[in-house]
Design a protein around this motif. Structure first.
Motif, PDB file in Angstrom:
ATOM      1  N   ALA A 136      16.736   5.582   3.210  1.00  0.00           N
ATOM      2  CA  ALA A 136      15.796   5.460   4.388  1.00  0.00           C
ATOM      3  C   ALA A 136      14.820   4.410   4.209  1.00  0.00           C
ATOM      4  N   TYR A 137      14.640   3.540   5.246  1.00  0.00           N
ATOM      5  CA  TYR A 137      13.549   2.475   5.196  1.00  0.00           C
ATOM      6  C   TYR A 137      12.708   2.783   6.342  1.00  0.00           C
ATOM      7  N   VAL A 138      11.406   2.748   5.868  1.00  0.00           N
ATOM      8  CA  VAL A 138      10.396   3.234   6.865  1.00  0.00           C
ATOM      9  C   VAL A 138       9.718   2.096   6.996  1.00  0.00           C
ATOM     10  N   VAL A 139       9.539   1.676   8.475  1.00  0.00           N
ATOM     11  CA  VAL A 139       8.705   0.510   8.947  1.00  0.00           C
ATOM     12  C   VAL A 139       7.475   0.650   9.349  1.00  0.00           C
ATOM     13  N   ILE A 140       6.908   1.970   9.219  1.00  0.00           N
ATOM     14  CA  ILE A 140       5.586   2.174   9.483  1.00  0.00           C
ATOM     15  C   ILE A 140       4.840   2.552   8.284  1.00  0.00           C
ATOM     16  N   CYS A 141       3.594   3.134   8.321  1.00  0.00           N
ATOM     17  CA  CYS A 141       2.420   3.408   7.185  1.00  0.00           C
ATOM     18  C   CYS A 141       3.127   4.758   6.569  1.00  0.00           C
ATOM     19  N   SER A 142       2.968   4.571   5.278  1.00  0.00           N
ATOM     20  CA  SER A 142       3.156   6.092   4.407  1.00  0.00           C
ATOM     21  C   SER A 142       2.264   7.156   4.922  1.00  0.00           C
ATOM     22  N   GLY A 220      -1.188   3.108  -1.839  1.00  0.00           N
ATOM     23  CA  GLY A 220      -0.677   3.905  -3.055  1.00  0.00           C
ATOM     24  C   GLY A 220      -0.771   5.356  -3.141  1.00  0.00           C
ATOM     25  N   PRO A 221      -1.870   6.024  -2.914  1.00  0.00           N
ATOM     26  CA  PRO A 221      -1.895   7.460  -3.006  1.00  0.00           C
ATOM     27  C   PRO A 221      -1.128   8.041  -1.762  1.00  0.00           C
ATOM     28  N   PHE A 222      -0.955   7.325  -0.641  1.00  0.00           N
ATOM     29  CA  PHE A 222       0.040   8.029   0.198  1.00  0.00           C
ATOM     30  C   PHE A 222       1.465   7.872  -0.123  1.00  0.00           C
ATOM     31  N   LEU A 223       1.903   6.831  -0.799  1.00  0.00           N
ATOM     32  CA  LEU A 223       3.079   6.678  -1.235  1.00  0.00           C
ATOM     33  C   LEU A 223       3.505   7.729  -2.363  1.00  0.00           C
TER      34      LEU A 223
END
Length: 456
Positions: A136-142, A220-223
């Motif tokens: 899955a490739y997400v093109v918005i923010c994590s 970083g923290p959201f990823l």
């Protein structure tokens, strides 16, 4: 020979039917093809001619057009969100879902190692049957994906939407009531009997890994939160922005901007989001630029119900701002304009692609988010990274000319300590992100991660 060259991959790409997805997927394809990997890019038939000029490696990137069937409720010939109202997007999703047999036939012939996709909840099952790894490739923010660890249904209330999921890495994301209502669209039907969030969660939960077009330095923290919440490896491609080496700004823009002092011009662009503006909101924005007293270049499409921006302008406006302000209704080279030394402030909607462009500029940032993920991108820029300001709205989400003017004057005040801090934070971040080796490191790491997943 580097590690990323040790085994060439064949990667299928299958983005959601919107240019805000086609373009990031194609930019990633170009980065992968640059390293010698083969790409098979699936897309609606009518979209192919519009993307061919962006294909930098036609010997390695091949398009595979899909014929979308007619679906009741969808305008005839509609293949992308650019010609479909928000309420009709569920029919577009359903139409693409009906191409499953075409996709299966293509995959059986091509036998790719990996399929990189988004929103197509049925891809993981199909891919695994054929021995293909689904990513899955997400093109918005994590930050937005982290919120999707919490299930939203038709019974979910506004108050429940406003509550952050347990352990969420930021308390600054607090949504206002009217923003929570925007987020509730995730509970609405989005084709094939699924809500938008059910489709999205299935896309993520069934994948072998979740990839983002970002840097750890920003999110970083959201990823980490997404990796933990969905129990999946998280891969990072970097933003994959195109190089600007050979491109030059047209003489007409250079000539117009040269009238003003360095760092003095306010530039505004909302991308495709400007199509959502009503005439009264458009006029209020325009009057905000007049009120701020600074030179300005506003690039907005005509508001709803108007064929040109000229007919939408307030009475007497053009005379009053002559020689100082320009409202332009067609496409502008946003990325090049942001690097012109005379532009000092950028007013925008904080779309994810635009966000990366302004991060690499020297402009002060003023944000007016319109849609769900733009609201979260704005929180990331304003509350977490502290590099810009959000324009205040009233209870009906309206932006007044006074609030826009105040926000612009605030960030452009060279004696304001907060504005100085925003500028310093932005400059420091730009320095980190401008490192030419950074994108290269990320794409090499992304390829190694894909190779390791294929080996398993």
């Amino acid at each position: 020979m580097s590690e990323s060259d040790s085994s060439k991959l064949h990667i299928a790409m299958f983005p959601w039917a919107a240019y805000g997805h086609f373009i990031p997927f194609l930019r990633l394809s170009n980065k992968l093809a640059q390293k010698g990997h083969k790409i098979s890019f699936l897309l609606p038939k009518g979209v192919q001619p519009k993307l061919e000029t962006m294909n930098q490696y036609p010997n390695l990137i091949q398009f595979f057009p899909l014929l979308l069937p007619h679906v009741d409720g969808l305008p005839p010939g509609a293949e992308t969100t650019s010609v479909v109202l928000g309420s009709q997007q569920k029919y577009l999703a359903f139409a693409v879902d009906q191409t499953r047999d075409q996709v299966e036939s293509i995959f059986k012939v091509l036998k790719p190692d990996v399929v990189v996709y988004d929103f197509w909840f049925w891809i993981p099952g199909l891919a695994r049957q054929l021995g293909i790894s689904p990513i899955a490739y997400v093109v918005i923010c994590s930050m937005a994906m982290g919120l999707n660890t919490k299930v939203v249904t038709k019974e979910t209330t506004v108050e429940e939407v406003k509550e952050l999921p347990p352990g969420y890495p930021s308390s600054t994301v607090k949504l206002k009531d009217e923003e929570a209502v925007i987020m509730l669209f995730k509970a609405q039907d989005f084709g094939s009997g699924l809500s938008f969030q059910e489709r999205l969660r299935a896309t993520l939960i069934e994948s072998d890994a979740i990839a983002f077009r970002t840097y750890r330095e920003i999110e970083g923290p959201f990823l980490d939160y997404v990796a933990k919440g969905f129990r999946k490896p998280v891969l990072l491609s970097g933003p994959c922005l195109p190089e600007m080496k050979t491109e030059q700004l047209d003489d007409k823009w250079v000539s117009w901007l040269s009238q003003f002092k360095p760092g003095s011009v306010v530039f505004c662009s909302f991308g495709s989001a400007s199509e959502l503006l009503q005439k009264d909101a458009f006029q209020e924005l325009i009057l905000g630029f007049e009120l701020c007293g600074l030179p300005f270049l506003v690039a907005l499409k005509p508001p709803q119900g108007c064929l040109t921006v000229e007919e939408a302008l307030p009475e007497g406006f053009e005379e009053r701002v002559k020689g100082r302000g320009l409202v332009y209704g067609s496409w502008v080279p946003q990325q090049l304009l942001l690097h012109h030394p005379n532009i000092g402030c950028f007013v925008n909607h904080c779309g994810y692609g635009t966000m990366w462009e302004f991060l690499l500029s020297d402009c002060q940032i003023v944000l007016i988010p319109q849609l769900g993920d733009q609201i979260l991108n704005t929180r990331l820029m304003v509350n977490e990274l502290k590099i810009g300001v959000e324009v205040e709205r009233d209870g009906n989400r309206r932006v007044s000319k006074e609030s826009l003017s105040e926000a612009i004057k605030f960030v452009m005040d060279k004696n304001n300590e907060t504005a100085k801090t925003l500028r310093a934070n932005h400059a420091q971040l730009k320095q980190t992100l401008s490192n030419r080796d950074l994108q290269e490191e990320y794409i090499n790491g992304f390829i190694r991660a894909l190779q390791n997943l294929v080996k398993k």
